[in-house]
Design a protein around this motif. Structure first.
Motif, PDB file in Angstrom:
ATOM      1  N   VAL A  87       0.813  -1.211   0.000  1.00 40.85           N
ATOM      2  CA  VAL A  87       0.000   0.000   0.000  1.00 40.85           C
ATOM      3  C   VAL A  87       0.854   1.273   0.000  1.00 40.85           C
ATOM      4  CG1 VAL A  87      -1.709   1.314   1.319  1.00 40.85           C
ATOM      5  CG2 VAL A  87      -1.932  -1.170   1.128  1.00 40.85           C
ATOM      6  N   VAL A  88       1.805   1.365   0.916  1.00 44.94           N
ATOM      7  CA  VAL A  88       2.595   2.596   1.057  1.00 44.94           C
ATOM      8  C   VAL A  88       3.473   2.818  -0.172  1.00 44.94           C
ATOM      9  CG1 VAL A  88       4.367   3.773   2.416  1.00 44.94           C
ATOM     10  CG2 VAL A  88       2.533   2.518   3.567  1.00 44.94           C
ATOM     11  N   ARG A  89       4.162   1.785  -0.610  1.00 43.19           N
ATOM     12  CA  ARG A  89       5.036   1.905  -1.785  1.00 43.19           C
ATOM     13  C   ARG A  89       4.238   2.371  -3.002  1.00 43.19           C
ATOM     14  NH1 ARG A  89       5.810  -0.993  -6.009  1.00 43.19           N
ATOM     15  NH2 ARG A  89       4.641  -2.778  -5.233  1.00 43.19           N
ATOM     16  N   LYS A  90       3.090   1.783  -3.230  1.00 41.64           N
ATOM     17  CA  LYS A  90       2.263   2.164  -4.385  1.00 41.64           C
ATOM     18  C   LYS A  90       1.733   3.584  -4.238  1.00 41.64           C
ATOM     19  CE  LYS A  90       0.949  -2.538  -5.430  1.00 41.64           C
ATOM     20  NZ  LYS A  90      -0.005  -3.590  -5.107  1.00 41.64           N
ATOM     21  N   HIS A  91       1.269   3.941  -3.052  1.00 41.62           N
ATOM     22  CA  HIS A  91       0.719   5.284  -2.835  1.00 41.62           C
ATOM     23  C   HIS A  91       1.783   6.367  -3.069  1.00 41.62           C
ATOM     24  CE1 HIS A  91      -2.230   8.144  -1.319  1.00 41.62           C
ATOM     25  NE2 HIS A  91      -1.223   8.749  -0.724  1.00 41.62           N
ATOM     26  N   LEU A  92       3.019   6.068  -2.692  1.00 41.18           N
ATOM     27  CA  LEU A  92       4.112   7.033  -2.856  1.00 41.18           C
ATOM     28  C   LEU A  92       4.776   6.934  -4.226  1.00 41.18           C
ATOM     29  CD1 LEU A  92       5.715   6.760   0.691  1.00 41.18           C
ATOM     30  CD2 LEU A  92       4.185   8.543  -0.167  1.00 41.18           C
ATOM     31  N   ASP A  93       4.269   6.031  -5.089  1.00 40.91           N
ATOM     32  CA  ASP A  93       4.815   5.825  -6.429  1.00 40.91           C
ATOM     33  C   ASP A  93       6.316   5.568  -6.374  1.00 40.91           C
ATOM     34  OD1 ASP A  93       4.695   5.554  -9.204  1.00 40.91           O
ATOM     35  OD2 ASP A  93       5.187   7.674  -9.527  1.00 40.91           O
ATOM     36  N   ALA A  94       6.700   4.639  -5.495  1.00 39.38           N
ATOM     37  CA  ALA A  94       8.115   4.305  -5.305  1.00 39.38           C
ATOM     38  C   ALA A  94       8.397   2.912  -5.843  1.00 39.38           C
ATOM     39  CB  ALA A  94       8.464   4.372  -3.820  1.00 39.38           C
ATOM     40  N   ARG A  95       9.628   2.702  -6.236  1.00 42.90           N
ATOM     41  CA  ARG A  95      10.054   1.368  -6.655  1.00 42.90           C
ATOM     42  C   ARG A  95      10.297   0.496  -5.434  1.00 42.90           C
ATOM     43  NH1 ARG A  95      14.395  -1.259  -7.160  1.00 42.90           N
ATOM     44  NH2 ARG A  95      15.863   0.411  -6.818  1.00 42.90           N
ATOM     45  N   LYS A  96      10.798   1.141  -4.363  1.00 42.97           N
ATOM     46  CA  LYS A  96      11.109   0.409  -3.137  1.00 42.97           C
ATOM     47  C   LYS A  96      10.764   1.306  -1.943  1.00 42.97           C
ATOM     48  CE  LYS A  96      14.887  -1.874  -0.746  1.00 42.97           C
ATOM     49  NZ  LYS A  96      16.298  -2.138  -0.679  1.00 42.97           N
ATOM     50  N   ALA A  97      10.228   0.709  -0.906  1.00 43.63           N
ATOM     51  CA  ALA A  97       9.935   1.452   0.322  1.00 43.63           C
ATOM     52  C   ALA A  97      10.340   0.592   1.510  1.00 43.63           C
ATOM     53  CB  ALA A  97       8.449   1.799   0.414  1.00 43.63           C
ATOM     54  N   SER A  98      10.864   1.244   2.538  1.00 44.61           N
ATOM     55  CA  SER A  98      11.277   0.521   3.744  1.00 44.61           C
ATOM     56  C   SER A  98      11.208   1.470   4.926  1.00 44.61           C
ATOM     57  CB  SER A  98      12.705  -0.017   3.583  1.00 44.61           C
ATOM     58  OG  SER A  98      13.601   1.055   3.342  1.00 44.61           O
ATOM     59  N   PHE A  99      11.258   0.894   6.120  1.00 38.69           N
ATOM     60  CA  PHE A  99      11.304   1.724   7.313  1.00 38.69           C
ATOM     61  C   PHE A  99      12.608   2.509   7.292  1.00 38.69           C
ATOM     62  CE2 PHE A  99       8.739  -1.980   8.644  1.00 38.69           C
ATOM     63  CZ  PHE A  99       7.556  -1.303   8.936  1.00 38.69           C
ATOM     64  N   ALA A 100      12.540   3.792   7.595  1.00 36.27           N
ATOM     65  CA  ALA A 100      13.748   4.609   7.637  1.00 36.27           C
ATOM     66  C   ALA A 100      14.597   4.172   8.829  1.00 36.27           C
ATOM     67  CB  ALA A 100      13.386   6.086   7.768  1.00 36.27           C
ATOM     68  N   PRO A 101      15.922   4.144   8.686  1.00 41.24           N
ATOM     69  CA  PRO A 101      16.781   3.808   9.822  1.00 41.24           C
ATOM     70  C   PRO A 101      16.547   4.783  10.981  1.00 41.24           C
ATOM     71  CG  PRO A 101      18.049   3.843   7.781  1.00 41.24           C
ATOM     72  CD  PRO A 101      16.690   4.406   7.464  1.00 41.24           C
ATOM     73  N   MET A 102      16.635   4.273  12.204  1.00 46.92           N
ATOM     74  CA  MET A 102      16.341   5.056  13.398  1.00 46.92           C
ATOM     75  C   MET A 102      17.131   6.366  13.437  1.00 46.92           C
ATOM     76  SD  MET A 102      16.777   4.154  17.450  1.00 46.92           S
ATOM     77  CE  MET A 102      18.495   3.755  17.272  1.00 46.92           C
ATOM     78  N   ALA A 103      18.433   6.312  13.253  1.00 46.23           N
ATOM     79  CA  ALA A 103      19.262   7.515  13.352  1.00 46.23           C
ATOM     80  C   ALA A 103      18.843   8.551  12.313  1.00 46.23           C
ATOM     81  CB  ALA A 103      20.738   7.166  13.188  1.00 46.23           C
ATOM     82  N   GLN A 104      18.510   8.085  11.128  1.00 48.77           N
ATOM     83  CA  GLN A 104      18.086   8.983  10.060  1.00 48.77           C
ATOM     84  C   GLN A 104      16.731   9.613  10.392  1.00 48.77           C
ATOM     85  OE1 GLN A 104      17.423   7.072   6.225  1.00 48.77           O
ATOM     86  NE2 GLN A 104      18.899   8.533   5.369  1.00 48.77           N
ATOM     87  N   ALA A 105      15.791   8.818  10.906  1.00 45.11           N
ATOM     88  CA  ALA A 105      14.469   9.339  11.275  1.00 45.11           C
ATOM     89  C   ALA A 105      14.594  10.407  12.363  1.00 45.11           C
ATOM     90  CB  ALA A 105      13.567   8.200  11.737  1.00 45.11           C
ATOM     91  N   VAL A 106      15.437  10.161  13.341  1.00 39.63           N
ATOM     92  CA  VAL A 106      15.646  11.113  14.435  1.00 39.63           C
ATOM     93  C   VAL A 106      16.254  12.415  13.897  1.00 39.63           C
ATOM     94  CG1 VAL A 106      17.024  11.512  16.524  1.00 39.63           C
ATOM     95  CG2 VAL A 106      15.750   9.378  16.251  1.00 39.63           C
ATOM     96  N   GLU A 107      17.270  12.287  13.061  1.00 42.81           N
ATOM     97  CA  GLU A 107      17.946  13.470  12.530  1.00 42.81           C
ATOM     98  C   GLU A 107      17.011  14.302  11.649  1.00 42.81           C
ATOM     99  OE1 GLU A 107      21.509  14.598   9.401  1.00 42.81           O
ATOM    100  OE2 GLU A 107      21.571  12.647  10.392  1.00 42.81           O
ATOM    101  N   LEU A 108      16.260  13.653  10.783  1.00 36.90           N
ATOM    102  CA  LEU A 108      15.403  14.368   9.841  1.00 36.90           C
ATOM    103  C   LEU A 108      14.187  15.013  10.502  1.00 36.90           C
ATOM    104  CD1 LEU A 108      15.486  11.814   6.902  1.00 36.90           C
ATOM    105  CD2 LEU A 108      16.585  14.060   6.964  1.00 36.90           C
ATOM    106  N   THR A 109      13.704  14.428  11.591  1.00 38.55           N
ATOM    107  CA  THR A 109      12.494  14.948  12.236  1.00 38.55           C
ATOM    108  C   THR A 109      12.775  15.921  13.365  1.00 38.55           C
ATOM    109  OG1 THR A 109      12.381  13.126  13.838  1.00 38.55           O
ATOM    110  CG2 THR A 109      11.218  12.824  11.727  1.00 38.55           C
ATOM    111  N   GLY A 110      13.964  15.848  13.971  1.00 41.68           N
ATOM    112  CA  GLY A 110      14.251  16.651  15.152  1.00 41.68           C
ATOM    113  C   GLY A 110      13.517  16.140  16.377  1.00 41.68           C
ATOM    114  N   MET A 111      13.147  14.859  16.337  1.00 39.57           N
ATOM    115  CA  MET A 111      12.398  14.238  17.430  1.00 39.57           C
ATOM    116  C   MET A 111      13.148  13.027  17.949  1.00 39.57           C
ATOM    117  SD  MET A 111       8.568  14.390  15.814  1.00 39.57           S
ATOM    118  CE  MET A 111       8.125  15.720  14.695  1.00 39.57           C
ATOM    119  N   GLU A 112      12.771  12.573  19.133  1.00 34.89           N
ATOM    120  CA  GLU A 112      13.408  11.406  19.738  1.00 34.89           C
ATOM    121  C   GLU A 112      12.767  10.123  19.207  1.00 34.89           C
ATOM    122  OE1 GLU A 112      13.026  11.789  23.981  1.00 34.89           O
ATOM    123  OE2 GLU A 112      14.207  13.632  24.028  1.00 34.89           O
ATOM    124  N   TYR A 113      13.598   9.094  19.042  1.00 33.01           N
ATOM    125  CA  TYR A 113      13.079   7.792  18.643  1.00 33.01           C
ATOM    126  C   TYR A 113      12.134   7.300  19.725  1.00 33.01           C
ATOM    127  CZ  TYR A 113      12.820   3.064  16.869  1.00 33.01           C
ATOM    128  OH  TYR A 113      12.359   1.879  16.367  1.00 33.01           O
TER     129      TYR A 113
END
Length: 170
Positions: A87-113
């Motif tokens: 569902v998510v991959r198709k909705h975002l029109d992506a070839r591949k989708a995966s959970f973002a790595p924890m460190a990357q998610a924290v850095e990009l959001t400015g929030m705590e894991y």
């Protein structure tokens, strides 16, 4: 233990900076302080007596197509699993989708894991809100930090600027 809910705008000390700036636009948002060791959904729900189906998780997804990576957030009830590869991959029109790595998610959001929330995410991120979350009268979500939780009407999450309401389960 019980939760002492107060208007989120009254306690921005319990919110990550990007959340504190954005929460003013979210009708009905309330915040409660919690033990940060109990921020993970199952432990939180058990300790504070919140039903799993009244709690929602925010999952950060990295979607790839042609060397470009785009990020999105998915909001689902704690009783559900996100269908990232379908569902998510198709909705975002992506070839591949995966959970973002924890460190990357924290850095990009400015929030705590363990506290990442759709409120205050970068403006260009799609926020995919599951229909069950959007229909919920009051759902408990992260606050951007592990030491508190937000309670918001599902309709408020569905009305976030970059939100799309879809069925995220497979």
């Amino acid at each position: 233990m019980t939760l002492d809910w107060v208007p989120a705008t009254d306690r921005d000390d319990l919110l990550a900076d990007p959340v504190a700036r954005a929460v003013r636009e979210v009708d009905g948002a309330r915040v409660a302080e919690i033990d940060p060791e109990l921020a993970d959904t199952a432990a939180f729900c058990e300790r504070y007596g919140v039903a799993l189906d009244a709690s929602a998780n925010c999952v950060v997804v990295a979607a790839r197509r042609g060397g470009e990576v785009r990020y999105a957030a998915c909001m689902v009830l704690a009783t559900m699993r996100v269908d990232v590869n379908g569902v998510v991959r198709k909705h975002l029109d992506a070839r591949k989708a995966s959970f973002a790595p924890m460190a990357q998610a924290v850095e990009l959001t400015g929030m705590e894991y363990g506290g990442i929330t759709p409120i205050g995410l970068p403006d260009d991120w799609p926020i995919l809100v599951d229909t069950a979350v959007a229909d919920h009268p009051d759902v408990v979500i992260g606050s951007g930090v592990r030491r508190s939780k937000l309670a918001v009407p599902g309709a408020a999450l569905a009305s976030l600027k970059s939100a799309d309401v879809i069925s995220l389960a497979n």
